[in-house]
Motif scaffolding. Structure first.
Motif, PDB file in Angstrom:
ATOM      1  N   UNK A  22      40.039  37.305  45.090  1.00 25.90           N
ATOM      2  CA  UNK A  22      40.788  36.248  44.491  1.00 25.90           C
ATOM      3  C   UNK A  22      42.149  36.142  45.216  1.00 25.90           C
ATOM      4  N   UNK A  23      42.721  34.900  45.311  1.00 25.10           N
ATOM      5  CA  UNK A  23      43.684  34.866  46.015  1.00 25.10           C
ATOM      6  C   UNK A  23      45.179  34.963  45.169  1.00 25.10           C
ATOM      7  N   UNK A  24      44.799  34.689  43.737  1.00 25.63           N
ATOM      8  CA  UNK A  24      45.782  34.910  42.938  1.00 25.63           C
ATOM      9  C   UNK A  24      45.111  35.302  41.554  1.00 25.63           C
ATOM     10  N   UNK A  25      45.900  35.644  40.505  1.00 26.12           N
ATOM     11  CA  UNK A  25      45.374  35.941  39.395  1.00 26.12           C
ATOM     12  C   UNK A  25      46.450  35.291  38.203  1.00 26.12           C
ATOM     13  N   UNK A  26      46.004  34.904  37.173  1.00 24.64           N
ATOM     14  CA  UNK A  26      46.827  34.421  36.213  1.00 24.64           C
ATOM     15  C   UNK A  26      46.332  35.134  34.585  1.00 24.64           C
ATOM     16  N   UNK A  27      47.577  35.553  34.101  1.00 27.75           N
ATOM     17  CA  UNK A  27      47.133  36.521  32.719  1.00 27.75           C
ATOM     18  C   UNK A  27      47.825  35.576  31.683  1.00 27.75           C
ATOM     19  N   UNK A  28      47.147  34.983  30.744  1.00 24.47           N
ATOM     20  CA  UNK A  28      47.493  34.178  29.547  1.00 24.47           C
ATOM     21  C   UNK A  28      47.754  35.041  28.541  1.00 24.47           C
ATOM     22  N   UNK A  29      48.709  35.603  28.312  1.00 23.56           N
ATOM     23  CA  UNK A  29      48.908  36.802  27.049  1.00 23.56           C
ATOM     24  C   UNK A  29      50.239  36.738  26.437  1.00 23.56           C
TER      25      UNK A  29
END
Length: 84
Positions: A22-29
């Motif tokens: 992955x190039x980036x990660x997003x965490x929705x929390x």
């Protein structure tokens, strides 16, 4: 923030077992969940440094872990993984 050594992030899509980089990660929390994830990563790093652990799973240390409600984080010890 200090300079980081090289690292990469792999992941799998929902319903897939194939790992991709992955190039980036997003965490929705919520903030408390983000703090708990940060604590997990700090504790995993300590386990790796002090006890030579190759990897640590979030699902193994979270009391109410559920694949329906959570995503497993797997912290991998780069020094041990690349030397294998």
């Amino acid at each position: 923030m200090p300079t980081l050594k090289r690292f990469s992030v792999q992941g799998t899509a929902v319903g897939s077992e194939q790992s991709i980089q992955l190039d980036e990660i997003s965490i929705l929390a919520e903030p408390d969940t983000l703090r708990a994830l940060g604590e997990f990563l700090i504790n995993a790093a300590n386990e790796m440094a002090l006890n030579g652990r190759e990897h640590v799973h979030l699902q193994e240390v979270i009391e109410d872990f559920s694949h329906e409600r959570h995503v497993d984080f797997i912290a991998l010890n780069r020094a041990l993984i690349l030397s294998a």
